[in-house]
Scaffold this motif. Structure first.
Motif, PDB file in Angstrom:
ATOM      1  N   UNK A   1       0.820  -1.218   0.000  1.00 21.19           N
ATOM      2  CA  UNK A   1       0.000   0.000   0.000  1.00 21.19           C
ATOM      3  C   UNK A   1       0.854   1.268   0.000  1.00 21.19           C
ATOM      4  N   UNK A   2       1.978   1.205   0.692  1.00 19.97           N
ATOM      5  CA  UNK A   2       2.906   2.328   0.748  1.00 19.97           C
ATOM      6  C   UNK A   2       3.446   2.654  -0.653  1.00 19.97           C
ATOM      7  N   UNK A   3       3.864   1.631  -1.394  1.00 23.69           N
ATOM      8  CA  UNK A   3       4.379   1.849  -2.743  1.00 23.69           C
ATOM      9  C   UNK A   3       3.287   2.352  -3.680  1.00 23.69           C
ATOM     10  N   UNK A   4       2.075   1.818  -3.547  1.00 26.24           N
ATOM     11  CA  UNK A   4       0.981   2.291  -4.402  1.00 26.24           C
ATOM     12  C   UNK A   4       0.696   3.769  -4.164  1.00 26.24           C
TER      13      UNK A   4
ATOM     14  N   UNK B   1      -9.083  -5.093  -2.746  1.00 22.66           N
ATOM     15  CA  UNK B   1     -10.189  -5.679  -1.982  1.00 22.66           C
ATOM     16  C   UNK B   1      -9.735  -6.877  -1.147  1.00 22.66           C
ATOM     17  N   UNK B   2     -10.358  -7.025   0.009  1.00 27.27           N
ATOM     18  CA  UNK B   2     -10.138  -8.187   0.875  1.00 27.27           C
ATOM     19  C   UNK B   2     -11.461  -8.947   0.948  1.00 27.27           C
ATOM     20  N   UNK B   3     -11.453 -10.191   0.486  1.00 30.29           N
ATOM     21  CA  UNK B   3     -12.672 -11.001   0.522  1.00 30.29           C
ATOM     22  C   UNK B   3     -12.667 -11.879   1.772  1.00 30.29           C
ATOM     23  N   UNK B   4     -13.638 -12.774   1.881  1.00 33.43           N
ATOM     24  CA  UNK B   4     -13.688 -13.689   3.023  1.00 33.43           C
ATOM     25  C   UNK B   4     -13.868 -15.107   2.490  1.00 33.43           C
ATOM     26  N   UNK B   5     -13.163 -16.049   3.115  1.00 31.29           N
ATOM     27  CA  UNK B   5     -13.186 -17.439   2.685  1.00 31.29           C
ATOM     28  C   UNK B   5     -13.326 -18.353   3.893  1.00 31.29           C
TER      29      UNK B   5
ATOM     30  N   UNK C   1      -5.810 -11.717  -1.552  1.00 32.62           N
ATOM     31  CA  UNK C   1      -5.491 -12.404  -2.799  1.00 32.62           C
ATOM     32  C   UNK C   1      -4.181 -11.839  -3.367  1.00 32.62           C
ATOM     33  N   UNK C   2      -3.156 -12.686  -3.486  1.00 37.38           N
ATOM     34  CA  UNK C   2      -1.853 -12.219  -3.943  1.00 37.38           C
ATOM     35  C   UNK C   2      -1.894 -11.706  -5.379  1.00 37.38           C
ATOM     36  N   UNK C   3      -2.814 -12.214  -6.191  1.00 36.86           N
ATOM     37  CA  UNK C   3      -2.903 -11.723  -7.563  1.00 36.86           C
ATOM     38  C   UNK C   3      -3.338 -10.266  -7.602  1.00 36.86           C
ATOM     39  N   UNK C   4      -3.951  -9.774  -6.513  1.00 42.31           N
ATOM     40  CA  UNK C   4      -4.357  -8.366  -6.417  1.00 42.31           C
ATOM     41  C   UNK C   4      -3.362  -7.541  -5.613  1.00 42.31           C
ATOM     42  N   UNK C   5      -2.797  -8.157  -4.562  1.00 39.69           N
ATOM     43  CA  UNK C   5      -1.915  -7.402  -3.665  1.00 39.69           C
ATOM     44  C   UNK C   5      -0.496  -7.267  -4.207  1.00 39.69           C
ATOM     45  N   UNK C   6      -0.116  -8.085  -5.150  1.00 37.92           N
ATOM     46  CA  UNK C   6       1.239  -8.001  -5.705  1.00 37.92           C
ATOM     47  C   UNK C   6       1.210  -7.484  -7.135  1.00 37.92           C
TER      48      UNK C   6
END
Length: 297
Positions: A201-204, A215-219, A291-296
């Motif tokens: 988030x800092x880099x973004x 987004x953070x989902x729930x599983x 989800x790493x595909x979104x966070x990375x």
């Protein structure tokens, strides 16, 4: 020690967008952040400033006659490793991993360095990196106690000493002459988790993106959680979908695994789940999933 949510907010708030922008050819713009709003030349909408440009955005811009667009310049990073020189028996896992993580966010590594675990040497290295002014942010790997002392001795400010999370508790955040410095844990798995959740988030924000928290989902977790006391625990997991369409996850690494096994499975995870303090046994209900595909990206 900061709670995880407070630490995440503090990391992001410690920086500002890199203000300089440049105009580049449209075909070079995918993966760059749009620096200002563009005038629409038709009734069709255009991406707003702060958008990370994707190929679809490029098509929309080209359809309205744009051949160049203003984008934020790339965030430039320095990596500094603090430990003994790597050997065949104890190779350096962190430096290549951190460089790959930086690149996954669309930033660039401009400087790489190494100093032994000595306070005076670390102090001099931090001062040199900041005085040279070539990089927007410095990531230090290892020696958190030495980092805190070296930063303060150089006239810097320590903004976060520890975070109540596992792994990643030993991460530190500071500033020296207006530039942010992050000291990541020496353990590769802990450095990976703290980078994903606190540093991205800092880099973004530094990149000028409008959306800094994906987004953070729930599983539904499908594994036994051992008692882990205080602080949020973050498990690497693999996500799957049941026949009824329910999303569930299984652990990508066992809680009792050896450190080598933990590093060996770093690439197997599709995301991280957040387990609340004192939650143990077979978890009841759904838990937050990063989800790493979104966070990375």
């Amino acid at each position: 020690m900061l709670k995880f949510d407070d630490a995440q907010a503090r990391f992001a708030a410690s920086v500002a967008p890199v203000c300089e922008s440049e105009s580049i050819w449209l075909e070079l713009a995918p993966g760059r952040v749009l620096a200002s709003n563009l005038a629409s030349r038709s009734e069709e909408p255009l991406p707003a400033a702060g958008t990370l440009l994707q190929p679809g955005h490029i098509a929309a811009l080209a359809a309205q006659g744009y051949v160049e667009v203003p984008v934020f310049r790339l965030v430039e990073v320095a990596l500094l490793r603090v430990d003994d020189a790597p050997t065949d028996a104890a190779p350096d896992a962190n430096s290549p991993m951190l460089e790959a993580l930086v690149h996954s966010l669309g930033a660039v590594v401009r400087r790489r360095g190494h100093v032994p675990a000595e306070g005076a040497r670390l102090h001099d290295a931090l001062v040199d990196l900041i005085e040279e002014g070539e990089c927007d942010v410095v990531f230090v790997s290892g020696a958190p106690q030495l980092f805190a002392g070296a930063l303060v001795a150089a006239g810097g400010e320590l903004l976060c000493r520890q975070v109540d999370m596992n792994p990643g508790r030993a991460v530190l955040l500071g500033k020296l002459r207006g530039r942010p410095l992050v000291c990541l844990p020496a353990d590769a798995a802990a450095a990976y988790v703290s980078f994903v959740l606190l540093v991205t988030p800092m880099l973004r924000r530094m990149q000028g993106r409008a959306l800094i928290y994906p987004p953070v989902s729930r599983v539904e977790p499908d594994f036994f959680v051992p008692h882990h006391g205080e602080g949020d625990a973050f498990w690497r997991v693999e996500r799957a979908t049941a026949a009824d369409g329910t999303d569930w996850v299984r652990a990508a690494v066992r809680a009792d695994s050896q450190p080598d096994a933990s590093v060996a499975t770093l690439g197997d995870a599709s995301g991280l789940v957040r387990i609340a303090p004192h939650m143990s046994g077979r978890t009841q209900g759904r838990v937050p999933y990063y989800d790493l595909s979104r966070w990375l990206c």
